[in-house]
Design a protein around this motif. Structure first.
Motif, short mmCIF file in Angstrom:
data_model
loop_
_atom_site.label_atom_id
_atom_site.label_comp_id
_atom_site.label_asym_id
_atom_site.label_seq_id
_atom_site.Cartn_x
_atom_site.Cartn_y
_atom_site.Cartn_z
N VAL A 238 9.59 -93.65 -67.30
CA VAL A 238 9.75 -93.51 -65.86
C VAL A 238 8.81 -94.41 -65.08
CG1 VAL A 238 10.62 -91.16 -66.07
CG2 VAL A 238 8.17 -91.52 -65.71
N ARG A 239 8.05 -95.25 -65.80
CA ARG A 239 7.16 -96.20 -65.12
C ARG A 239 7.06 -97.47 -65.95
NH1 ARG A 239 1.26 -94.11 -63.45
NH2 ARG A 239 0.57 -95.37 -65.23
N PRO A 240 7.21 -98.63 -65.32
CA PRO A 240 7.28 -99.88 -66.09
C PRO A 240 6.07 -100.17 -66.96
CG PRO A 240 8.01 -100.24 -63.83
CD PRO A 240 7.45 -98.85 -63.88
N ASP A 241 4.88 -99.77 -66.52
CA ASP A 241 3.68 -100.13 -67.28
C ASP A 241 3.46 -99.24 -68.50
OD1 ASP A 241 3.08 -97.92 -65.74
OD2 ASP A 241 1.04 -98.55 -65.28
N THR A 242 4.35 -98.28 -68.75
CA THR A 242 4.20 -97.42 -69.93
C THR A 242 5.37 -97.61 -70.90
OG1 THR A 242 5.31 -95.53 -68.88
CG2 THR A 242 2.92 -95.70 -68.61
N VAL A 243 6.15 -98.66 -70.72
CA VAL A 243 7.29 -98.91 -71.60
C VAL A 243 6.80 -99.52 -72.91
CG1 VAL A 243 9.48 -100.12 -71.87
CG2 VAL A 243 8.81 -99.28 -69.63
N PRO A 244 7.04 -98.88 -74.04
CA PRO A 244 6.58 -99.46 -75.31
C PRO A 244 7.49 -100.58 -75.78
CG PRO A 244 7.79 -97.44 -75.73
CD PRO A 244 7.72 -97.59 -74.21
N ASP A 245 7.00 -101.38 -76.69
CA ASP A 245 7.83 -102.39 -77.34
C ASP A 245 8.80 -101.68 -78.27
OD1 ASP A 245 6.51 -104.50 -76.08
OD2 ASP A 245 5.00 -104.61 -77.69
#
Length: 310
Positions: A238-245
């Protein structure tokens, strides 16, 4: 009219109540006489300056995403609404910088839907941002009835909606939450896993065939949660900076919520039918917006934090 604004960045103390002009609806727009609005982490991110590098240069920023109130005026070409209708709506603040924390808000008619009958205006105000985010995140997973979904932060304002909507769609739901929230989670029809370093292992025990089919990460756990998802599954942040590879063929996505009047109507209908229950953690008058931001910063909030204008 009164509006909640920030002229400088910082803690809750930088919040001001300013007098601004009442906005006028243009073609295809609706003016809403605000009764209640919710305060979100996205508002705090603007107030604190955490997203200052994304903001336009302005003397002040008016905050707010959600609104619940009554139709006050209709712009040219608006059909399906009448003055006095009880409505809810969503402003995508990062796209429009059109804040709803004020006595009046103007939104595109396509971003407005009916308020749920029989629900308090404060509870209705918690639906738009978190309800639409949860609904659209579920769509991104692509899951169908009988598949297994993991929701982190399942007892939170957003996670609680995701759990309820998923159960209502016939998904098998596992929710990570604190020990104090076990009864709440199981009462929604989901299986509870206690948050902490052993949470992923506990989830794998409940989904032994390689893991869950998909995860919606409302608690922003990121990479650590990916191990709970089976190969070729789905992971929605729900937040771009916590999207894993991505790994093991897992499809990774981030939800960018879109205002959608038809989906707001769907959320309202589910609420009226008792299949979706909005929760209010606390409410404050608009003039005490700083106190609402201080409450948002505290741990253990459950449900929406709401400002009222009357």
């Amino acid at each position: 009219m009164r509006a909640v604004v920030v002229k400088t960045f910082g803690g809750p103390e930088v919040i001001e109540i300013a007098e601004v002009e009442i906005p006028q609806p243009g073609r295809g727009e609706i003016r809403i006489r605000t009764q209640a609005v919710s305060v979100h982490p996205a508002d705090a991110a603007v107030r604190s300056g955490a997203v200052a590098h994304h903001l336009p240069e302005r003397p002040q920023h008016q905050l707010g995403w959600d609104v619940a109130g009554t139709v006050d005026a209709l712009g040219e070409g608006v059909d399906g609404f009448r003055t006095g209708d009880a409505v809810i709506g969503l402003s995508h603040w990062f796209a429009s910088h059109n804040g709803t924390h004020a006595d009046y808000a103007v939104l595109p008619a396509s971003a407005v839907g009916p308020a749920p009958a029989g629900t308090s205006v404060t509870a209705a105000a918690t639906l738009p941002l978190n309800g639409l985010t949860a609904l659209q995140a579920l769509e991104l997973t692509g899951l169908t009835e009988g598949q297994t979904l993991l929701v982190s932060g399942g007892a939170g304002a957003l996670g609680g909606f995701a759990v309820q909507l998923a159960v209502g769609r016939g998904l098998k739901v596992i929710a990570i939450a604190g020990a104090a929230d076990r009864e709440f989670i199981t009462g929604l029809g989901a299986r509870w896993v206690e948050r902490g370093e052993d949470a992923v292992a506990a989830v794998r025990e409940l989904a032994p065939e390689g893991g869950v089919d998909a995860a919606v990460d409302t608690a922003l756990l990121g990479t650590s949660l990916l191990a709970a998802v089976r190969a070729d599954g789905a992971f929605v942040s729900v937040r771009p900076d916590t999207v894993p590879d991505s790994e093991r063929g897992i499809r990774v996505a981030v939800i960018d919520v879109r205002p959608d009047g038809a989906q707001l109507a769907e959320l309202a209908a589910l609420t009226e039918a008792g299949l979706l229950t909005p929760r209010v953690d606390s409410e404050y008058p608009l003039a005490e917006a700083a106190k609402a931001h201080a409450r948002l910063a505290e741990s253990g909030t459950r449900g929406g934090i709401v400002l009222t204008t009357t």
